[in-house]
Design an enzyme around this catalytic site. Structure first.
Site, PDB file in Angstrom:
ATOM      1  N   LYS A  20       1.493 -24.536   4.634  1.00 14.86           N
ATOM      2  CA  LYS A  20       2.602 -23.917   3.817  1.00 14.86           C
ATOM      3  C   LYS A  20       3.768 -25.051   3.794  1.00 14.86           C
ATOM      4  CE  LYS A  20       3.093 -20.493   6.746  1.00 14.86           C
ATOM      5  NZ  LYS A  20       2.033 -20.801   7.717  1.00 14.86           N
ATOM      6  N   ARG A  99       6.675 -11.704   6.159  1.00 17.36           N
ATOM      7  CA  ARG A  99       5.675 -11.820   6.909  1.00 17.36           C
ATOM      8  C   ARG A  99       5.202 -10.521   7.370  1.00 17.36           C
ATOM      9  NH1 ARG A  99       5.882 -17.031   8.947  1.00 17.36           N
ATOM     10  NH2 ARG A  99       5.453 -17.449  11.102  1.00 17.36           N
ATOM     11  N   ARG A 138       0.910 -32.401  15.360  1.00 17.16           N
ATOM     12  CA  ARG A 138       2.169 -32.384  14.598  1.00 17.16           C
ATOM     13  C   ARG A 138       3.183 -32.660  15.352  1.00 17.16           C
ATOM     14  NH1 ARG A 138       3.138 -26.709  11.358  1.00 17.16           N
ATOM     15  NH2 ARG A 138       2.883 -25.853  13.483  1.00 17.16           N
ATOM     16  N   ARG A 171       7.094 -29.064  18.153  1.00  9.94           N
ATOM     17  CA  ARG A 171       7.507 -27.824  18.181  1.00  9.94           C
ATOM     18  C   ARG A 171       7.152 -27.188  19.643  1.00  9.94           C
ATOM     19  NH1 ARG A 171       5.952 -25.060  12.512  1.00  9.94           N
ATOM     20  NH2 ARG A 171       5.646 -23.289  14.054  1.00  9.94           N
ATOM     21  N   ARG A 182      -0.113 -16.984  18.052  1.00  9.51           N
ATOM     22  CA  ARG A 182       0.481 -16.745  16.513  1.00  9.51           C
ATOM     23  C   ARG A 182      -0.880 -16.453  15.631  1.00  9.51           C
ATOM     24  NH1 ARG A 182       2.384 -22.847  16.506  1.00  9.51           N
ATOM     25  NH2 ARG A 182       2.641 -22.265  14.429  1.00  9.51           N
TER      26      ARG A 182
HETATM   27  P1  G5P Z   1       6.651 -20.916  11.107  1.00 10.17           P
HETATM   28  O1  G5P Z   1       7.274 -21.976  11.048  1.00 10.17           O
HETATM   29  O2  G5P Z   1       6.640 -19.881   9.649  1.00 10.17           O
HETATM   30  P2  G5P Z   1       3.656 -20.738  11.077  1.00 10.17           P
HETATM   31  O3  G5P Z   1       3.097 -20.816  12.363  1.00 10.17           O
HETATM   32  O4  G5P Z   1       3.682 -19.752  10.015  1.00 10.17           O
HETATM   33  O5  G5P Z   1       5.125 -21.045  11.310  1.00 10.17           O
HETATM   34  P3  G5P Z   1       3.355 -23.509  10.566  1.00 10.17           P
HETATM   35  O6  G5P Z   1       2.852 -23.830  12.003  1.00 10.17           O
HETATM   36  O7  G5P Z   1       4.803 -24.103  10.144  1.00 10.17           O
HETATM   37  O8  G5P Z   1       3.077 -21.906  10.279  1.00 10.17           O
HETATM   38  P4  G5P Z   1       2.189 -24.571   8.170  1.00 10.17           P
HETATM   39  O9  G5P Z   1       3.757 -24.661   7.632  1.00 10.17           O
HETATM   40  O10 G5P Z   1       1.384 -23.575   7.329  1.00 10.17           O
HETATM   41  O11 G5P Z   1       2.220 -24.278   9.643  1.00 10.17           O
HETATM   42  O12 G5P Z   1       1.441 -25.717   8.148  1.00 10.17           O
HETATM   43  P5  G5P Z   1       1.964 -27.407   7.968  1.00 10.17           P
HETATM   44  O13 G5P Z   1       3.258 -27.526   9.068  1.00 10.17           O
HETATM   45  O14 G5P Z   1       2.136 -27.644   6.390  1.00 10.17           O
HETATM   46  O15 G5P Z   1       1.050 -28.409   8.379  1.00 10.17           O
HETATM   47  C1  G5P Z   1       0.474 -28.056   9.682  1.00 10.17           C
HETATM   48  C2  G5P Z   1      -0.154 -29.502  10.245  1.00 10.17           C
HETATM   49  O16 G5P Z   1      -1.144 -29.882   9.757  1.00 10.17           O
HETATM   50  C3  G5P Z   1       1.138 -30.557  10.101  1.00 10.17           C
HETATM   51  O17 G5P Z   1       1.315 -31.632  11.309  1.00 10.17           O
HETATM   52  C4  G5P Z   1       0.653 -31.339   8.671  1.00 10.17           C
HETATM   53  O18 G5P Z   1       0.967 -32.713   8.580  1.00 10.17           O
HETATM   54  C5  G5P Z   1      -0.954 -31.367   8.961  1.00 10.17           C
HETATM   55  N1  G5P Z   1      -1.754 -31.242   8.034  1.00 10.17           N
HETATM   56  C6  G5P Z   1      -1.288 -30.538   6.568  1.00 10.17           C
HETATM   57  N2  G5P Z   1      -2.351 -30.614   5.776  1.00 10.17           N
HETATM   58  C7  G5P Z   1      -3.654 -31.275   6.663  1.00 10.17           C
HETATM   59  C8  G5P Z   1      -4.993 -31.594   6.189  1.00 10.17           C
HETATM   60  O19 G5P Z   1      -5.152 -31.380   4.925  1.00 10.17           O
HETATM   61  N3  G5P Z   1      -5.442 -32.123   7.174  1.00 10.17           N
HETATM   62  C9  G5P Z   1      -5.154 -32.620   8.318  1.00 10.17           C
HETATM   63  N4  G5P Z   1      -5.705 -33.233   8.993  1.00 10.17           N
HETATM   64  N5  G5P Z   1      -3.767 -32.136   8.620  1.00 10.17           N
HETATM   65  C10 G5P Z   1      -3.274 -31.610   7.673  1.00 10.17           C
HETATM   66  O20 G5P Z   1       6.993 -19.483  12.208  1.00 10.17           O
HETATM   67  C11 G5P Z   1       7.241 -19.953  13.567  1.00 10.17           C
HETATM   68  C12 G5P Z   1       7.585 -18.999  14.431  1.00 10.17           C
HETATM   69  O21 G5P Z   1       8.930 -18.372  13.824  1.00 10.17           O
HETATM   70  C13 G5P Z   1       8.924 -17.146  13.800  1.00 10.17           C
HETATM   71  C14 G5P Z   1       7.831 -16.643  14.764  1.00 10.17           C
HETATM   72  O22 G5P Z   1       8.133 -16.390  15.895  1.00 10.17           O
HETATM   73  C15 G5P Z   1       6.757 -17.655  14.182  1.00 10.17           C
HETATM   74  O23 G5P Z   1       5.727 -17.615  15.330  1.00 10.17           O
HETATM   75  N6  G5P Z   1       9.117 -16.344  12.502  1.00 10.17           N
HETATM   76  C16 G5P Z   1       9.061 -15.234  12.044  1.00 10.17           C
HETATM   77  N7  G5P Z   1       8.947 -14.055  12.977  1.00 10.17           N
HETATM   78  C17 G5P Z   1       9.120 -12.798  11.958  1.00 10.17           C
HETATM   79  N8  G5P Z   1       9.113 -12.957  10.826  1.00 10.17           N
HETATM   80  C18 G5P Z   1       9.245 -14.047  10.184  1.00 10.17           C
HETATM   81  N9  G5P Z   1       9.174 -13.768   8.780  1.00 10.17           N
HETATM   82  C19 G5P Z   1       9.187 -15.113  10.582  1.00 10.17           C
HETATM   83  N10 G5P Z   1       9.450 -16.429  10.208  1.00 10.17           N
HETATM   84  C20 G5P Z   1       9.161 -17.279  11.465  1.00 10.17           C
HETATM   85 MG    MG Z   2       5.618 -24.169   8.381  1.00 13.80          MG
END
Ligand code: G5P
Ligand code: MG
Length: 228
Positions: A20, A99, A138, A171, A182
């Site tokens: 995302k 979410r 990451r 993180r 998660r």
């Molecule tokens: P977050 O911060 O919203 P998540 O768990 O939803 O966290 P996250 O982990 O941030 O989502 P993402 O944004 O979907 O994942 O993914 P990203 O960061 O872009 O990519 C992940 C990694 O893969 C990076 O290192 C990137 O460089 C790499 N990558 C990307 N594409 C590729 C690819 O094609 N290949 C490879 N090899 N690598 C790749 O939420 C965190 C916490 O905050 C709270 C909760 O506690 C939650 O757990 N929270 C909420 N709680 C309640 N309600 C809400 N609305 C909340 N929002 C946050």
């Molecule tokens: Mg993210």
């Protein structure tokens, strides 16, 4: 770059690590009219500044649990209202909020008061098997929300942000154990949330194993509905 003819108000859904944040920064680069809010980035900034909210948020985040709906809704809608985002002409994207259906209802209520609405919801559908490795490699730059991966998109100088040169950090919730939790939380809340947006006719799903495969499909979808 791409010009929008109609204001896009997009929500990105997808499992932790599905990309995302990665798609968000690519879209911001491609579509200059867009702004973005990421709930996770806001929370990590609060934690870094050691605010009271940050301390409370950290107790949930380290366990891989979602924050209470009231708390996160207050936080994000406050930011939305502070910007000019509630104008019907504004184009923006949300990453990580809503979410849950409770959060979705609260956002819709706020937008309705301003004659605006979410007009596109895209689920990034990436196999769980490819995600875990991404998370373990990451690194993030908290002030900007920029994300790196040691294999996929490493920083130009190891350990430092490309733009500011400031140090990158891991993180709190990027361990295999917390990641599992998660994913469970995601799988519990995502189905009802998807149903909610399916009913209002705005939901699309894009599948792919890498962000490079997903991005052109996402951009295509957006330009077919909002571009020239
Ligand atoms: P977050 O911060 O919203 P998540 O768990 O939803 O966290 P996250 O982990 O941030 O989502 P993402 O944004 O979907 O994942 O993914 P990203 O960061 O872009 O990519 C992940 C990694 O893969 C990076 O290192 C990137 O460089 C790499 N990558 C990307 N594409 C590729 C690819 O094609 N290949 C490879 N090899 N690598 C790749 O939420 C965190 C916490 O905050 C709270 C909760 O506690 C939650 O757990 N929270 C909420 N709680 C309640 N309600 C809400 N609305 C909340 N929002 C946050
Ligand atoms: Mg993210």
């Amino acid at each position: 770059t791409t010009q929008l003819l109609k204001p896009l108000r997009l929500l990105l859904l997808g499992a932790p690590g599905s990309g995302k944040g990665t798609q968000t920064s690519r879209l911001l680069k491609e579509i200059p009219q867009l702004s973005s809010i990421s709930s996770g980035d806001i929370l990590r900034q609060e934690i870094k500044s050691e605010s009271e909210l940050g301390r409370e948020a950290a107790t949930y985040i380290v366990q891989g649990k979602l924050l209470p709906d009231v708390l996160i809704t207050r936080l994000v809608t406050f930011r939305l209202s502070a910007l000019t985002w509630l104008k019907p002409s504004a184009a923006w994207l949300l990453d990580g909020f809503p979410r849950t259906t409770t959060q979705a209802l609260a956002l819709d209520e706020l937008l309705k008061q301003h004659d605006a609405d979410l007009n596109l919801v895209v689920e990034l559908d990436v196999p769980e098997s490819v995600i875990l490795e991404r998370i373990e490699n990451r690194y993030v730059h908290v002030p900007s929300g920029r994300v790196y991966n040691l294999q996929y998109n490493p920083p130009k100088v190891p350990g430092l942000d490309d733009i500011t040169g400031e140090p990158l950090t891991k993180r709190l919730d990027d361990t295999a154990q917390v990641f599992k939790k998660r994913l469970e939380e995601y799988n519990k809340t995502n189905e009802p949330l998807k149903k909610y947006y399916e009913r209002s006719g705005v939901l699309s799903t894009i599948s792919g194993e890498t962000s490079d495969i997903i991005f052109p499909k996402l951009l295509n979808l957006i330009t077919s509905q909002f571009g020239d």
